[in-house]
Design a protein around this motif. Structure first.
Motif, PDB file in Angstrom:
ATOM      1  N   GLY A  92       2.203  12.247 -13.226  1.00 12.95           N
ATOM      2  CA  GLY A  92       0.664  12.691 -13.768  1.00 12.95           C
ATOM      3  C   GLY A  92      -0.461  11.638 -13.616  1.00 12.95           C
ATOM      4  O   GLY A  92      -1.670  11.760 -14.255  1.00 12.95           O
ATOM      5  N   ALA A  93      -0.101  10.646 -13.064  1.00 12.27           N
ATOM      6  CA  ALA A  93      -1.220   9.579 -12.970  1.00 12.27           C
ATOM      7  C   ALA A  93      -2.068  10.001 -12.219  1.00 12.27           C
ATOM      8  O   ALA A  93      -2.065  10.764 -11.044  1.00 12.27           O
ATOM      9  CB  ALA A  93      -0.567   8.074 -12.249  1.00 12.27           C
ATOM     10  N   GLU A  94      -3.475   9.595 -12.368  1.00  9.30           N
ATOM     11  CA  GLU A  94      -4.678  10.165 -11.663  1.00  9.30           C
ATOM     12  C   GLU A  94      -4.915   9.409 -10.261  1.00  9.30           C
ATOM     13  O   GLU A  94      -5.771   9.531  -9.719  1.00  9.30           O
ATOM     14  CB  GLU A  94      -5.853  10.342 -12.532  1.00  9.30           C
ATOM     15  N   GLY A  95      -4.406   7.889 -10.423  1.00  8.92           N
ATOM     16  CA  GLY A  95      -4.855   7.177  -9.384  1.00  8.92           C
ATOM     17  C   GLY A  95      -4.038   5.842  -8.971  1.00  8.92           C
ATOM     18  O   GLY A  95      -3.046   5.720  -9.758  1.00  8.92           O
ATOM     19  N   TYR A  96      -4.302   5.205  -8.056  1.00  7.43           N
ATOM     20  CA  TYR A  96      -3.211   4.210  -7.581  1.00  7.43           C
ATOM     21  C   TYR A  96      -4.239   3.170  -6.959  1.00  7.43           C
ATOM     22  O   TYR A  96      -5.079   3.291  -5.794  1.00  7.43           O
ATOM     23  CB  TYR A  96      -2.185   4.567  -6.822  1.00  7.43           C
ATOM     24  N   LEU A  97      -4.256   1.791  -7.273  1.00  3.76           N
ATOM     25  CA  LEU A  97      -5.187   0.786  -6.635  1.00  3.76           C
ATOM     26  C   LEU A  97      -4.374  -0.553  -6.569  1.00  3.76           C
ATOM     27  O   LEU A  97      -3.443  -0.964  -7.310  1.00  3.76           O
ATOM     28  CB  LEU A  97      -6.345   0.588  -7.635  1.00  3.76           C
ATOM     29  N   ILE A 103      -8.594  -5.190  -5.729  1.00  5.45           N
ATOM     30  CA  ILE A 103      -9.911  -4.504  -5.266  1.00  5.45           C
ATOM     31  C   ILE A 103     -11.176  -5.146  -5.990  1.00  5.45           C
ATOM     32  O   ILE A 103     -10.892  -6.106  -6.965  1.00  5.45           O
ATOM     33  CB  ILE A 103      -9.569  -3.175  -6.162  1.00  5.45           C
ATOM     34  N   SER A 104     -11.957  -4.999  -5.450  1.00  4.69           N
ATOM     35  CA  SER A 104     -13.380  -5.498  -6.011  1.00  4.69           C
ATOM     36  C   SER A 104     -13.741  -4.943  -7.199  1.00  4.69           C
ATOM     37  O   SER A 104     -13.407  -3.792  -7.621  1.00  4.69           O
ATOM     38  CB  SER A 104     -14.448  -5.424  -4.878  1.00  4.69           C
ATOM     39  N   PRO A 105     -14.318  -5.802  -8.082  1.00  4.25           N
ATOM     40  CA  PRO A 105     -14.803  -5.277  -9.354  1.00  4.25           C
ATOM     41  C   PRO A 105     -15.622  -3.886  -9.307  1.00  4.25           C
ATOM     42  O   PRO A 105     -15.606  -3.129 -10.068  1.00  4.25           O
ATOM     43  CB  PRO A 105     -15.758  -6.368  -9.599  1.00  4.25           C
ATOM     44  N   GLU A 106     -16.628  -3.823  -8.295  1.00  4.15           N
ATOM     45  CA  GLU A 106     -17.465  -2.666  -8.031  1.00  4.15           C
ATOM     46  C   GLU A 106     -16.558  -1.453  -7.775  1.00  4.15           C
ATOM     47  O   GLU A 106     -16.850  -0.333  -8.550  1.00  4.15           O
ATOM     48  CB  GLU A 106     -18.472  -2.914  -6.730  1.00  4.15           C
ATOM     49  N   ASN A 107     -15.482  -1.626  -6.854  1.00  3.17           N
ATOM     50  CA  ASN A 107     -14.858  -0.568  -6.502  1.00  3.17           C
ATOM     51  C   ASN A 107     -13.824  -0.084  -7.832  1.00  3.17           C
ATOM     52  O   ASN A 107     -13.436   1.045  -8.125  1.00  3.17           O
ATOM     53  CB  ASN A 107     -13.794  -0.715  -5.443  1.00  3.17           C
ATOM     54  N   LEU A 108     -13.241  -1.159  -8.460  1.00  2.00           N
ATOM     55  CA  LEU A 108     -12.640  -0.902  -9.760  1.00  2.00           C
ATOM     56  C   LEU A 108     -13.258   0.054 -10.710  1.00  2.00           C
ATOM     57  O   LEU A 108     -12.750   0.995 -11.389  1.00  2.00           O
ATOM     58  CB  LEU A 108     -11.907  -2.159 -10.492  1.00  2.00           C
ATOM     59  N   ILE A 138     -12.511   4.095 -11.944  1.00  2.00           N
ATOM     60  CA  ILE A 138     -12.469   4.511 -13.286  1.00  2.00           C
ATOM     61  C   ILE A 138     -13.392   5.862 -13.509  1.00  2.00           C
ATOM     62  O   ILE A 138     -13.372   6.759 -14.270  1.00  2.00           O
ATOM     63  CB  ILE A 138     -12.793   3.329 -14.230  1.00  2.00           C
ATOM     64  N   ARG A 139     -14.618   5.404 -13.080  1.00  2.00           N
ATOM     65  CA  ARG A 139     -15.776   6.529 -13.449  1.00  2.00           C
ATOM     66  C   ARG A 139     -15.345   7.846 -12.816  1.00  2.00           C
ATOM     67  O   ARG A 139     -15.498   8.740 -13.170  1.00  2.00           O
ATOM     68  CB  ARG A 139     -17.109   6.096 -12.785  1.00  2.00           C
ATOM     69  N   LEU A 140     -14.858   7.574 -11.471  1.00  2.00           N
ATOM     70  CA  LEU A 140     -14.348   8.794 -10.521  1.00  2.00           C
ATOM     71  C   LEU A 140     -13.279   9.569 -11.449  1.00  2.00           C
ATOM     72  O   LEU A 140     -13.277  10.922 -11.428  1.00  2.00           O
ATOM     73  CB  LEU A 140     -13.962   8.238  -9.078  1.00  2.00           C
TER      74      LEU A 140
END
Length: 215
Positions: free
Chosen positions: A99-104, A108-113, A117-119
């Motif tokens: 059920g995880a919603e994502g994987y990074l 990763i850059s602070p902006e993309n992180l 989260i917002r996405l």
């Protein structure tokens, strides 16, 4: 507007602290806590429910995949993004299966992180392009292996897929995680395979399938 409540679950202290500093600089994100392993994260959620968890994969006591499974079972509304240094498709599939919603990647850059989260909070799924390619490649390779001729037992595509994984030594739980199926569903497929092939266990099924060119 309420800030996004974020829990950071990370084995390495310096990474935990760095992520907390970076995210607390965002006006709409609040780091409500940090944990060093999955067990601590579960205990934290008993006290405070975060909106989202950044979850390390490899941790002592309880790893991120198991923690994600337990957290999602109890609090399905909590979003989870897996964080790792490794491009490990097996862990990605297992975590997404729970059920995880994502994987990074942690690099990763602070902006993309913060953007990720917002996405995810808006209902999106976060999978880097290179990881998605690896997942698709693995699924494609698996399906190719199940398309061999010689299916004299009228096994379905899914049954062939499960038989292939079983022949590689995966147990029912691992197969269910890999194929995003419930444990009970996999168990039923295994029973059907045994019945169609007239065998008693997976060792006999694998041996028969190899001998007759099904695998």
């Amino acid at each position: 507007m309420n800030a996004i409540k974020c829990l950071i679950v990370e084995n390495e202290k310096i990474v935990r602290e760095s992520l907390a500093i970076l995210l607390n600089m965002e006006e709409d994100i609040e780091v409500v806590g940090t944990s060093e392993n999955g067990a601590d994260a579960l205990a934290f959620c008993e006290r405070i429910l975060p909106d989202i968890i950044l979850m390390d994969v490899h941790m002592p006591v309880m790893d991120g995949v198991e923690a994600t499974k337990l957290i999602k079972n109890r609090w399905p509304q909590i979003k989870v993004i897996m964080l790792t240094n490794h491009q490990d498709v097996e862990y990605v599939l297992a975590a997404l299966g729970h059920g995880a919603e994502g994987y990074l990647l942690k690099a990763i850059s602070p902006e993309n992180l913060s953007g990720g989260i917002r996405l995810v909070l808006q209902g999106g799924t976060l999978i880097p392009q290179h990881v998605a390619r690896d997942i698709l490649r693995e699924i494609t390779d698996l399906r190719k292996q199940t398309e061999k001729a010689g299916n004299a037992y009228n096994l379905s595509d899914r049954e062939l897929e499960i038989l292939t994984l079983a022949s590689k030594g995966l147990n029912n739980k691992e197969i269910s995680q890999k194929l995003f199926l419930s444990h009970g569903t996999v168990k039923n497929y295994i029973s059907n395979i045994y019945s169609k092939m007239e065998v008693r266990d997976r060792k006999e099924a694998t041996s028969k399938a190899l001998d007759e060119g099904i695998l």
